[in-house]
Design a protein around this motif. Structure first.
Motif, PDB file in Angstrom:
ATOM      1  N   ALA A   1     -40.394 -39.140 -34.240  1.00 38.52           N
ATOM      2  CA  ALA A   1     -40.929 -37.746 -33.960  1.00 38.52           C
ATOM      3  C   ALA A   1     -40.389 -36.813 -34.795  1.00 38.52           C
ATOM      4  O   ALA A   1     -40.799 -35.741 -35.372  1.00 38.52           O
TER       5      ALA A   1
ATOM      6  N   ALA B   1     -41.673 -32.870 -35.792  1.00 37.83           N
ATOM      7  CA  ALA B   1     -41.722 -32.004 -34.408  1.00 37.83           C
ATOM      8  C   ALA B   1     -40.305 -31.343 -34.202  1.00 37.83           C
ATOM      9  O   ALA B   1     -39.115 -31.621 -34.902  1.00 37.83           O
TER      10      ALA B   1
ATOM     11  N   ARG C   1     -39.908 -29.363 -29.114  1.00 43.74           N
ATOM     12  CA  ARG C   1     -41.138 -30.303 -28.824  1.00 43.74           C
ATOM     13  C   ARG C   1     -40.297 -31.701 -28.336  1.00 43.74           C
ATOM     14  O   ARG C   1     -40.838 -32.500 -27.660  1.00 43.74           O
ATOM     15  N   ILE C   2     -39.337 -32.194 -29.042  1.00 40.37           N
ATOM     16  CA  ILE C   2     -38.947 -33.617 -28.910  1.00 40.37           C
ATOM     17  C   ILE C   2     -38.367 -33.639 -27.865  1.00 40.37           C
ATOM     18  O   ILE C   2     -38.648 -34.676 -26.980  1.00 40.37           O
TER      19      ILE C   2
ATOM     20  N   ALA D   1     -39.027 -31.728 -24.990  1.00 39.91           N
ATOM     21  CA  ALA D   1     -40.080 -31.647 -23.989  1.00 39.91           C
ATOM     22  C   ALA D   1     -41.123 -32.800 -23.869  1.00 39.91           C
ATOM     23  O   ALA D   1     -41.460 -33.255 -22.738  1.00 39.91           O
ATOM     24  N   ARG D   2     -41.653 -33.168 -25.066  1.00 35.45           N
ATOM     25  CA  ARG D   2     -42.310 -34.316 -25.073  1.00 35.45           C
ATOM     26  C   ARG D   2     -41.921 -35.766 -25.086  1.00 35.45           C
ATOM     27  O   ARG D   2     -42.665 -36.639 -24.680  1.00 35.45           O
ATOM     28  N   HIS D   3     -40.892 -36.048 -25.931  1.00 34.21           N
ATOM     29  CA  HIS D   3     -40.500 -37.405 -26.143  1.00 34.21           C
ATOM     30  C   HIS D   3     -39.206 -37.707 -25.122  1.00 34.21           C
ATOM     31  O   HIS D   3     -39.216 -38.921 -24.595  1.00 34.21           O
TER      32      HIS D   3
ATOM     33  N   PRO E   1     -40.068 -36.871 -20.490  1.00 36.68           N
ATOM     34  CA  PRO E   1     -40.666 -37.985 -19.821  1.00 36.68           C
ATOM     35  C   PRO E   1     -39.922 -39.083 -19.395  1.00 36.68           C
ATOM     36  O   PRO E   1     -40.141 -39.813 -18.560  1.00 36.68           O
TER      37      PRO E   1
END
Lengths: 313, 305
Positions: A208, A213, A217-218, A220-222, A225
């Motif tokens: 990422a 990214a 973003r890393i 929050a999105r990677h 989760p």
């Protein structure tokens, strides 16, 4: 606290050598339908049948109706004189010293307890998770700094801190929520920090980053989760704890201000009436017990499903 | 090991400093103590006189340094509400709290450890089920309500025990149980799982094979080993009981420092509140520190993480 060995099979399978009650308990843990159903019964049914049962104003009572007993208790006669009238379905669980309906107050109290618990956990959980993500993702000095704050926070005696904080500010629902959130965030930060530290060197994070990214973003999105299970389980396990904390604060007069019908306040009101009017303190406490018990059972089940490694939390 | 202890010690001192700053600031930022000391219609001259008398006219950081200097010498200042030294008030109330807390710890240990062992030995029988129910209730019963219900049953209805106040042993039973209940459940769970582990070890199996009577296997060979885990938990128990005493002393009108704290909070007597928070935090930190060192001693892995 999983101390019950969960027998394999469906709840109705009888396992030889294991008592029926024990199996019943185990299947409650295996299938959270039971505690959830009880919880719904306690919280939702009154709302549905509000028209039939006739809910009264929880904050205003009639002094003529003061200290009436629950409906199954008969009148109290001393030397031919009626000292206390019999209970009736008008006030199914009796009234308090201001003539307010116990049952209506409990139904409204449920809303308050749950609101405080959910808001405080949401607030503490979001702040704690964000700090934990930062600590874990950036590592190094950021991690050390955040974790030192967490250590200091965890070294505070929580009830006392809460008492002082609530007393210092205006007693209000939002104060209680904020104070409880202050007590809660550290555990999220510690757990999430530990987990994201382990994730940040995994391949998908590096890829990422290579694809451009941003750090946020890393996270929050990677990374988020991958730790969200932990957060959800911890949050569920803490609902019961927070309800007890809030009611304890209210009981001590440092929580929700009267005349709001908070469960802890109602128990405090009934404390001095215990000799003549046991129902004032008894039922709200029972409501706390049932709600917390169900939430704990549900939390245990969710943890076993989603995140068994949290057993020691 | 030494490095670990020094590190933890520094952390504890830092935490204590933070706590003192927070409490000191809260007491002053959220309303001047003058409001507590004087009636509303006080004149400016009165206010100035009172401020000078209590040292409230100097800047807040000077006040703090002065206060902490006195605290380190064991002087918590004078109470706002009552004539007298705060430290005298605390010393007067402390024995009652220590007595009740000690009794509660004793009850927890005396009930929880043997029950935990028995429940482990009788795994998957009705006795075990009772144990599980106790463990479940331990986390879910609000202690203040348990206290009131116990009072209602045993003092009001059955008239067996006094309702409140301090006196002989009979006065301690109800508050002691209400205070120790959470710990009974927690300790019982720990000793149960610990005992189950011990019962599964080779040396216990060997003892059984050798034909040693079952009671001897349990109480002589396994019991002591199984105690180690719950014993390390005792430090945490101290912390739980300390905060619990604030609640239970209020329920049973027990004249200890917990009740003093609540009274002081209600009358906004910050001198007392400050002293109580510092004292509780100090005891809490010392207990935690001792437990951590004990853990590190027992489990070398902790020292290096």
């Amino acid at each position: 606290m999983a101390i019950i060995a969960i027998p394999r099979g469906r709840p109705w399978d009888v396992i030889p050598g294991v008592s029926a009650v024990s199996q019943g308990l185990a299947s409650i843990r295996r299938y959270p339908v039971v505690p959830l159903a009880i919880l719904l019964l306690v919280l939702v049914l009154p709302a549905v049948f509000a028209n039939q049962i006739e809910l009264h104003d929880p904050e205003i009572g009639n002094l003529n109706d003061r200290l009436l007993p629950p409906f199954w208790v008969g009148e109290h006669i001393v030397q031919g004189e009626v000292v206390r009238e019999a209970g009736s379905m008008k006030f199914p669980l009796g009234t308090d010293k201001l003539g307010r309906d116990n049952f209506s107050r409990m139904v409204h109290g449920a809303r308050i307890s749950l609101t405080v618990a959910l808001l405080a956990i949401a607030l503490g959980g979001v702040v704690g998770t964000a700090l934990g993500l930062m600590a874990g993702y950036y590592g190094g000095k950021t991690d050390a700094f955040i974790m030192r704050i967490v250590d200091i926070k965890l070294a505070f005696p929580s009830i006392l801190l809460a008492l002082v904080l609530v007393a210092a500010f205006k007693p209000h629902l939002s104060t209680v929520v904020a104070v409880i959130a202050i007590l809660l965030w550290a555990r999220y930060a510690r757990l999430v920090g530990g987990e994201s530290l382990a994730i940040r060197h995994r391949d998908f994070v590096d890829r990422a980053r290579v694809s451009g990214a941003s750090n946020i973003r890393i996270m929050a999105r990677h990374i988020l989760p991958n730790v969200v299970n932990t957060v959800v389980v911890l949050a569920t396990l803490e609902v019961g704890h927070v309800i007890i904390l809030e009611s304890t604060l209210s009981f001590l007069g440092a929580g929700i201000p009267p005349p709001t019908p908070a469960w802890g306040l109602m128990v405090a009101d009934g404390r001095t009436l215990i000799i003549n009017a046991w129902w004032v303190a008894f039922f709200p406490g029972l409501a706390i017990l049932i709600t917390v018990l169900c939430m704990n059972l549900f939390g245990d089940w969710l943890r076993d499903k989603l995140d068994p490694k949290l057993r020691n939390v | 090991m030494q490095r670990y202890i020094i590190q933890r010690l520094a952390q504890a001192v830092l935490a204590l400093v933070v706590i003192s700053v927070v409490v000191f600031a809260l007491a002053r930022v959220t309303g001047s103590p003058v409001d507590v000391l004087l009636p509303e219609e006080a004149t400016a001259v009165d206010i100035a006189r009172v401020e000078a008398r209590w040292g409230l006219d100097s800047p807040i950081h000077i006040q703090y340094i002065k206060y902490m200097g006195n605290v380190l010498r064991g002087d918590f200042g004078e109470s706002f509400r009552f004539r007298g030294q705060v430290s005298d008030m605390i010393w007067e109330r402390l024995p009652a709290t220590v007595q009740l807390a000690g009794f509660a710890v004793l009850i927890s240990a005396a009930l929880a450890l043997p029950i935990g062992i028995i429940v482990a030995v009788k795994k998957d029988t009705p006795i075990d089920t009772v144990g599980k129910i106790i463990a479940l209730l331990g986390q879910s019963l609000p202690s203040f309500w348990l206290g009131i219900v116990l009072m209602w049953i045993f003092a009001v209805h059955l008239d067996l025990l006094p309702t409140s106040g301090r006196g002989g042993i009979s006065h301690m039973i109800l508050p002691g149980i209400a205070l120790g209940w959470y710990n009974v459940a927690a300790l019982m769970r720990l000793s149960r799982s610990s005992m189950l582990e011990v019962l599964d070890t080779e040396y216990v199996k060997l003892a059984r094979i050798k034909g040693i009577p079952e009671w001897k296997v349990i109480w002589k060979h396994s019991f002591r080993t199984a105690l180690i885990v719950p014993l390390t938990y005792f430090g945490l128990i101290g912390a739980v009981i300390m905060t619990g005493s604030v609640v239970i002393e209020t329920v049973f009108s027990w004249p200890g420092v917990g009740q003093l704290t609540i009274e002081a909070l209600r009358s906004r007597d910050y001198q007392v509140v400050q002293a109580m928070v510092l004292m509780f935090a100090f005891v809490f930190l010392v207990i935690n520190l001792l437990v951590d060192i004990l853990y590190a001693n027992l489990d070398p892995r902790i020292r290096y993480t």
